[in-house]
Design an enzyme around this catalytic site. Structure first.
Site, PDB file in Angstrom:
ATOM      1  N   ASP A  43       0.941  -1.395  -0.475  1.00  9.88           N
ATOM      2  CA  ASP A  43      -0.160   0.247   0.182  1.00  9.88           C
ATOM      3  C   ASP A  43       0.653   1.045   0.567  1.00  9.88           C
ATOM      4  O   ASP A  43       2.431   1.471   0.762  1.00  9.88           O
ATOM      5  CB  ASP A  43      -1.184  -0.232   1.427  1.00  9.88           C
ATOM      6  CG  ASP A  43      -2.020   1.015   1.013  1.00  9.88           C
ATOM      7  OD1 ASP A  43      -2.831   0.499   1.278  1.00  9.88           O
ATOM      8  OD2 ASP A  43      -1.696   2.226   1.241  1.00  9.88           O
ATOM      9  N   ILE A  44       0.441   2.104  -0.488  1.00  7.91           N
ATOM     10  CA  ILE A  44       1.332   3.866  -0.942  1.00  7.91           C
ATOM     11  C   ILE A  44       1.036   4.010  -0.074  1.00  7.91           C
ATOM     12  O   ILE A  44       2.588   4.414   0.503  1.00  7.91           O
ATOM     13  CB  ILE A  44       0.707   4.357  -2.296  1.00  7.91           C
ATOM     14  CG1 ILE A  44       2.246   5.303  -2.772  1.00  7.91           C
ATOM     15  CG2 ILE A  44      -0.207   5.219  -2.076  1.00  7.91           C
ATOM     16  CD1 ILE A  44       1.630   5.566  -4.178  1.00  7.91           C
ATOM     17  N   HIS A  84      -9.888  -5.167  -2.983  1.00  7.10           N
ATOM     18  CA  HIS A  84      -9.000  -5.426  -2.533  1.00  7.10           C
ATOM     19  C   HIS A  84      -9.684  -5.916  -0.488  1.00  7.10           C
ATOM     20  O   HIS A  84     -10.356  -5.520  -0.938  1.00  7.10           O
ATOM     21  CB  HIS A  84      -8.327  -4.301  -2.888  1.00  7.10           C
ATOM     22  CG  HIS A  84      -8.131  -2.673  -2.080  1.00  7.10           C
ATOM     23  ND1 HIS A  84      -9.601  -2.328  -2.577  1.00  7.10           N
ATOM     24  CD2 HIS A  84      -8.426  -3.014  -0.972  1.00  7.10           C
ATOM     25  CE1 HIS A  84      -9.973  -1.364  -2.054  1.00  7.10           C
ATOM     26  NE2 HIS A  84      -9.089  -1.332  -0.736  1.00  7.10           N
ATOM     27  N   PHE A  85      -8.545  -6.748  -0.726  1.00  9.51           N
ATOM     28  CA  PHE A  85      -7.978  -6.739   0.052  1.00  9.51           C
ATOM     29  C   PHE A  85      -7.016  -6.480   1.552  1.00  9.51           C
ATOM     30  O   PHE A  85      -5.634  -6.290   1.202  1.00  9.51           O
ATOM     31  CB  PHE A  85      -7.770  -8.812   1.221  1.00  9.51           C
ATOM     32  CG  PHE A  85      -8.555  -9.698   0.987  1.00  9.51           C
ATOM     33  CD1 PHE A  85     -10.110  -9.398   2.269  1.00  9.51           C
ATOM     34  CD2 PHE A  85      -9.449 -10.077  -0.535  1.00  9.51           C
ATOM     35  CE1 PHE A  85     -11.637 -10.313   1.748  1.00  9.51           C
ATOM     36  CE2 PHE A  85     -10.867 -10.687  -0.732  1.00  9.51           C
ATOM     37  CZ  PHE A  85     -11.582 -10.607   0.192  1.00  9.51           C
ATOM     38  N   HIS A  86      -6.418  -5.509   2.351  1.00  8.14           N
ATOM     39  CA  HIS A  86      -5.655  -5.365   3.137  1.00  8.14           C
ATOM     40  C   HIS A  86      -4.970  -6.369   4.066  1.00  8.14           C
ATOM     41  O   HIS A  86      -6.028  -6.462   5.136  1.00  8.14           O
ATOM     42  CB  HIS A  86      -6.144  -3.560   4.378  1.00  8.14           C
ATOM     43  CG  HIS A  86      -6.777  -2.525   3.613  1.00  8.14           C
ATOM     44  ND1 HIS A  86      -5.770  -1.821   3.145  1.00  8.14           N
ATOM     45  CD2 HIS A  86      -7.759  -2.911   2.847  1.00  8.14           C
ATOM     46  CE1 HIS A  86      -6.515  -0.974   2.627  1.00  8.14           C
ATOM     47  NE2 HIS A  86      -7.771  -1.310   2.507  1.00  8.14           N
TER      48      HIS A  86
HETATM   49  P1  5GP Z   1      -9.593   1.126   0.160  1.00 14.29           P
HETATM   50  O1  5GP Z   1      -9.820   2.583   0.872  1.00 14.29           O
HETATM   51  O2  5GP Z   1     -10.309   1.535  -0.577  1.00 14.29           O
HETATM   52  O3  5GP Z   1      -9.810   0.234   1.311  1.00 14.29           O
HETATM   53  O4  5GP Z   1      -7.966   1.629   0.098  1.00 14.29           O
HETATM   54  C1  5GP Z   1      -7.667   1.988  -1.145  1.00 14.29           C
HETATM   55  C2  5GP Z   1      -6.180   1.343  -0.877  1.00 14.29           C
HETATM   56  O5  5GP Z   1      -5.102   1.339  -1.834  1.00 14.29           O
HETATM   57  C3  5GP Z   1      -5.763   2.445   0.503  1.00 14.29           C
HETATM   58  O6  5GP Z   1      -4.587   1.925   1.374  1.00 14.29           O
HETATM   59  C4  5GP Z   1      -4.877   3.467  -0.558  1.00 14.29           C
HETATM   60  O7  5GP Z   1      -3.216   3.961  -0.012  1.00 14.29           O
HETATM   61  C5  5GP Z   1      -3.784   2.161  -1.272  1.00 14.29           C
HETATM   62  N1  5GP Z   1      -3.762   3.318  -2.936  1.00 14.29           N
HETATM   63  C6  5GP Z   1      -4.629   3.787  -3.521  1.00 14.29           C
HETATM   64  N2  5GP Z   1      -3.686   3.979  -4.922  1.00 14.29           N
HETATM   65  C7  5GP Z   1      -2.822   3.526  -4.281  1.00 14.29           C
HETATM   66  C8  5GP Z   1      -1.582   3.106  -5.827  1.00 14.29           C
HETATM   67  O8  5GP Z   1      -1.677   3.954  -6.698  1.00 14.29           O
HETATM   68  N3  5GP Z   1      -0.754   2.811  -5.382  1.00 14.29           N
HETATM   69  C9  5GP Z   1      -0.500   1.604  -3.893  1.00 14.29           C
HETATM   70  N4  5GP Z   1       0.628   0.663  -4.048  1.00 14.29           N
HETATM   71  N5  5GP Z   1      -1.664   2.120  -3.685  1.00 14.29           N
HETATM   72  C10 5GP Z   1      -2.557   2.691  -4.180  1.00 14.29           C
END
Ligand code: 5GP
Ligand code: ZN
Length: 141
Positions: free
Chosen positions: A32-33, A101-103
């Site tokens: 995650d970025i 996605h899964f974190h």
């Molecule tokens: P969500 O809130 O949708 O569950 O999580 C999306 C995740 O994607 C966030 O934690 C965010 O930091 C990550 N993310 C968003 N854009 C990018 C990207 O371009 N590259 C990477 N590696 N992670 C991203």
């Protein structure tokens, strides 16, 4: 299937760079970025599905089959003692990228990330009414 403006589709195809840690025919995992902790990893299917409701069962089954080895590697490499698996579906949940996605979030004691949400309580009968509604919704599903 990909979606033109989707950042995770672009990461899956290699059009946008990411620090990939695992790749199979149908899945990619990458850092995650904006990590909640070092080693915070995202696991995605290569095909575009919006969220947990949209993704077909077989795609989800293959995707989640990668979780045990991924979780083990994240724990070993980061030295974390625990891990939260997080899946956000819908804007109100915090979902920001609408490609399912899964974190995998590595945890150590006293890391100040928190995980205890403010729990509520049911009013009298509310729990049984919800149980009945859910059972009806799921009957034959
Ligand atoms: P969500 O809130 O949708 O569950 O999580 C999306 C995740 O994607 C966030 O934690 C965010 O930091 C990550 N993310 C968003 N854009 C990018 C990207 O371009 N590259 C990477 N590696 N992670 C991203
Ligand atoms: Zn996508």
């Amino acid at each position: 299937m990909t979606s033109g403006n989707c950042i995770f589709c672009k990461i899956a195809s290699g059009a946008v760079p990411a620090l990939k840690v695992f790749e199979s025919d149908d899945a990619v995992a990458f850092l995650d970025i904006s990590p909640l902790a070092p080693g915070h990893t995202l696991l995605i299917p290569k095909s575009h599905y919006r969220d947990l409701i949209d993704v077909p069962e077989d795609v989800l089954a293959r995707l989640t089959s990668h979780l045990p080895k991924l979780a083990g590697a994240v724990l070993r490499v980061t030295g974390a003692t625990g891990l939260n698996l997080l899946q956000n579906t819908g804007e109100s949940s915090g979902q920001a990228v609408f490609h399912v996605h899964f974190h995998l979030i590595p945890r150590v004691a006293d890391d100040r990330l928190g995980f205890r949400w403010n729990a509520g309580a049911y009013s009298p009968g509310e729990d049984k009414a919800i149980q009945a509604a859910l059972r009806a919704a799921l009957a034959g599903a």
